[in-house]
Write a protein that holds these residues in place. Structure first.
Motif, PDB file in Angstrom:
ATOM      1  N   VAL A  43     -65.869 -74.667 -39.873  1.00  0.00           N
ATOM      2  CA  VAL A  43     -65.805 -74.019 -38.563  1.00  0.00           C
ATOM      3  C   VAL A  43     -66.275 -75.016 -37.507  1.00  0.00           C
ATOM      4  N   SER A  46     -66.899 -71.230 -32.294  1.00  0.00           N
ATOM      5  CA  SER A  46     -66.813 -69.773 -32.286  1.00  0.00           C
ATOM      6  C   SER A  46     -66.924 -69.318 -30.839  1.00  0.00           C
ATOM      7  N   GLU A  53     -62.670 -62.239 -30.464  1.00  0.00           N
ATOM      8  CA  GLU A  53     -63.491 -63.343 -30.945  1.00  0.00           C
ATOM      9  C   GLU A  53     -62.578 -64.262 -31.735  1.00  0.00           C
ATOM     10  N   PHE A  55     -62.389 -68.177 -34.008  1.00  0.00           N
ATOM     11  CA  PHE A  55     -63.053 -69.287 -34.669  1.00  0.00           C
ATOM     12  C   PHE A  55     -62.038 -70.410 -34.828  1.00  0.00           C
TER      13      PHE A  55
END
Length: 101
Positions: A43, A46, A53, A55
């Motif tokens: 990742v 974010s 939302e 990522f």
């Protein structure tokens, strides 16, 4: 909560279906279900919004975006660039690998 399936759409994105409805507050838990299937991913970012939302993550040296949109309870993965688009079928096969359950 479980992932109930993945579908490669004509647009080239991968739709993610979950076993039941979810709320935006649950996206870290939902994302973990995806990360568990992609242990080699990383990742990078974010971002939280009012009803969304996402990522940004790296997999196979390409960038992808895992998106959650709470209003329609939609979740999907898309490639950030054209090069990653060529990996979408491989990504789908990896995500849908039943041996990782």
């Amino acid at each position: 909560m479980q992932i109930s399936g993945f579908t490669l759409l004509e647009s080239g994105s991968i739709n993610i279906a979950f076993s039941s409805g979810w709320f935006l507050e649950q996206t870290p838990e939902l994302a973990k279900l995806v990360w568990d299937k992609l242990p080699t991913s990383r990742v990078v970012e974010s971002v939280n919004g009012a009803d969304r939302e996402y990522f940004r993550f790296e997999w196979q040296a390409q960038m992808f975006i895992l998106q959650f949109e709470s209003y329609g309870q939609s979740s999907w993965i898309e490639s950030e660039c054209g090069l990653g688009q060529t990996l979408m079928k491989d990504l789908l096969l990896t995500l849908d690998d039943k041996s990782l359950l």
